[in-house]
Structure formats: C-alpha cells, structure tokens
Scaffold this motif. Structure first.
Motif, PDB file in Angstrom:
ATOM      1  N   TYR A   1       0.863  -1.175   0.000  1.00 22.27           N
ATOM      2  CA  TYR A   1       0.000   0.000   0.000  1.00 22.27           C
ATOM      3  C   TYR A   1       0.902   1.228   0.000  1.00 22.27           C
ATOM      4  O   TYR A   1       1.813   1.332   0.823  1.00 22.27           O
ATOM      5  CB  TYR A   1      -0.909   0.014   1.237  1.00 22.27           C
ATOM      6  CG  TYR A   1      -1.995  -1.034   1.168  1.00 22.27           C
ATOM      7  CD1 TYR A   1      -3.279  -0.690   0.779  1.00 22.27           C
ATOM      8  CD2 TYR A   1      -1.718  -2.359   1.462  1.00 22.27           C
ATOM      9  CE1 TYR A   1      -4.277  -1.654   0.699  1.00 22.27           C
ATOM     10  CE2 TYR A   1      -2.696  -3.323   1.376  1.00 22.27           C
ATOM     11  CZ  TYR A   1      -3.979  -2.964   0.994  1.00 22.27           C
ATOM     12  OH  TYR A   1      -4.955  -3.928   0.896  1.00 22.27           O
ATOM     13  N   SER A   2       0.653   2.145  -0.920  1.00 21.99           N
ATOM     14  CA  SER A   2       1.448   3.371  -1.026  1.00 21.99           C
ATOM     15  C   SER A   2       0.552   4.566  -0.730  1.00 21.99           C
ATOM     16  O   SER A   2      -0.575   4.645  -1.224  1.00 21.99           O
ATOM     17  CB  SER A   2       2.043   3.515  -2.427  1.00 21.99           C
ATOM     18  OG  SER A   2       2.906   2.424  -2.705  1.00 21.99           O
ATOM     19  N   ILE A   3       1.059   5.495   0.070  1.00 16.97           N
ATOM     20  CA  ILE A   3       0.326   6.696   0.464  1.00 16.97           C
ATOM     21  C   ILE A   3       1.011   7.898  -0.173  1.00 16.97           C
ATOM     22  O   ILE A   3       2.232   8.072  -0.043  1.00 16.97           O
ATOM     23  CB  ILE A   3       0.304   6.861   2.004  1.00 16.97           C
ATOM     24  CG1 ILE A   3      -0.157   5.580   2.697  1.00 16.97           C
ATOM     25  CG2 ILE A   3      -0.534   8.074   2.401  1.00 16.97           C
ATOM     26  CD1 ILE A   3      -1.539   5.118   2.355  1.00 16.97           C
ATOM     27  N   TYR A   4       0.230   8.733  -0.849  1.00 20.30           N
ATOM     28  CA  TYR A   4       0.741   9.902  -1.540  1.00 20.30           C
ATOM     29  C   TYR A   4       0.081  11.161  -0.972  1.00 20.30           C
ATOM     30  O   TYR A   4      -1.088  11.124  -0.581  1.00 20.30           O
ATOM     31  CB  TYR A   4       0.425   9.833  -3.042  1.00 20.30           C
ATOM     32  CG  TYR A   4       0.953   8.600  -3.721  1.00 20.30           C
ATOM     33  CD1 TYR A   4       2.210   8.602  -4.319  1.00 20.30           C
ATOM     34  CD2 TYR A   4       0.203   7.421  -3.768  1.00 20.30           C
ATOM     35  CE1 TYR A   4       2.702   7.467  -4.946  1.00 20.30           C
ATOM     36  CE2 TYR A   4       0.694   6.285  -4.394  1.00 20.30           C
ATOM     37  CZ  TYR A   4       1.938   6.314  -4.984  1.00 20.30           C
ATOM     38  OH  TYR A   4       2.421   5.194  -5.590  1.00 20.30           O
ATOM     39  N   VAL A   5       0.819  12.266  -0.956  1.00 16.95           N
ATOM     40  CA  VAL A   5       0.295  13.538  -0.466  1.00 16.95           C
ATOM     41  C   VAL A   5       0.579  14.608  -1.507  1.00 16.95           C
ATOM     42  O   VAL A   5       1.680  14.668  -2.070  1.00 16.95           O
ATOM     43  CB  VAL A   5       0.948  13.925   0.882  1.00 16.95           C
ATOM     44  CG1 VAL A   5       0.485  15.299   1.329  1.00 16.95           C
ATOM     45  CG2 VAL A   5       0.633  12.888   1.950  1.00 16.95           C
ATOM     46  N   GLY A   6      -0.420  15.456  -1.752  1.00 14.22           N
ATOM     47  CA  GLY A   6      -0.232  16.541  -2.704  1.00 14.22           C
ATOM     48  C   GLY A   6      -1.437  17.444  -2.756  1.00 14.22           C
ATOM     49  O   GLY A   6      -2.299  17.424  -1.875  1.00 14.22           O
ATOM     50  N   THR A   7      -1.489  18.244  -3.828  1.00 12.76           N
ATOM     51  CA  THR A   7      -2.599  19.180  -4.009  1.00 12.76           C
ATOM     52  C   THR A   7      -3.624  18.682  -5.020  1.00 12.76           C
ATOM     53  O   THR A   7      -4.683  19.283  -5.168  1.00 12.76           O
ATOM     54  CB  THR A   7      -2.069  20.550  -4.468  1.00 12.76           C
ATOM     55  OG1 THR A   7      -1.324  20.374  -5.673  1.00 12.76           O
ATOM     56  CG2 THR A   7      -1.193  21.177  -3.400  1.00 12.76           C
TER      57      THR A   7
END
Length: 135
Positions: free
Chosen positions: A96-102
C-alpha cells in the motif's frame, strides 16, 4: 508542501504536512491524501482519494502545519463474491502506497506499508427472513 512527519501505528495513518504560501496573495490550500493498493482478487483503482484537509487563510510566505489521521480500514474493499471472505471488508495482502499533494496529478509518495496477510476489517452479519403467505 512537505510531509514533515509520517507513521502508521495501530492501523492509523498519521501525517503532518507543512504548507507554505509561496505566492503574493493570501490564500488557502487543500492537502489531498491518495493511496494505491495491491491489484489482488478484489481489484482496485490504480489510485484513490483517501482524505483531504484545507488550510486556513495563509498570508504570503506564511506556513501552516496540517495533521491528518485516517484509518487504514478506509482502504478496504468489499468482498461480495467470497474471493477472500464473503460479505466482508478486506485489506488484501501486498504493498500500500500513500501519496500527499494538491491534486491527483500533483502528489508525492509519503510512505508505504506492506501487509503480509489479508486482513478482514469488518464482516457483515446477514439476516435471512422467511415469509409465510396466507391465502
């Protein structure tokens, strides 16, 4: 936008994200958290929105730190055919990969988690009723 702290503890994803207004005008920003899940028996979209949080009004060159917490169970899939556990919400084993952004197109990898086994999050209890028809 920078992730300054991240962890997964007790199946809770915790992220601290620093947002800086690099523009010339006061404004708000929305921090979005996405995830990708294993493409196992239940199938998942390539990437999904998991959570989001909006800043207050930020002046130019000002920073704000947003804390976001979300349960891993929010990434579960419903198994209605019984591939893993019939009538249950399941986290399939894998990465599972978690990404953060706009936005979906503007995000960065923040952390990963590998599940070694399938995890049943919630099992529905199904009630069957009988009908008696009187004529």
């Amino acid at each position: 936008m920078n992730v300054i702290n991240h962890q997964i503890k007790d199946n809770i994803i915790k992220l601290d994200v620093e947002v800086k207004n690099t523009g010339n005008f006061i404004g708000k920003e929305t921090v979005q958290v996405y995830f990708s899940a294993p493409q196992g028996a239940l199938g998942k979209p390539k990437i999904e929105l998991l959570a989001f949080k909006k800043t207050k009004l930020i002046k130019p060159n000002e920073k704000e730190i947003l804390s976001i917490e979300v349960e891993m169970s929010k990434m579960a899939s419903y198994d209605d055919f019984g591939y893993i556990q019939k009538s249950a919400y399941v986290l399939e084993k894998g990465l599972y990969s978690i990404y953060v952004g706009t936005s979906l197109r503007n995000n960065k990898l923040a952390l990963t988690k590998v599940l070694d086994d399938n995890l049943v999050i919630e099992k529905e209890i199904l009630f069957h009723s009988s009908y008696l028809i009187l004529s």
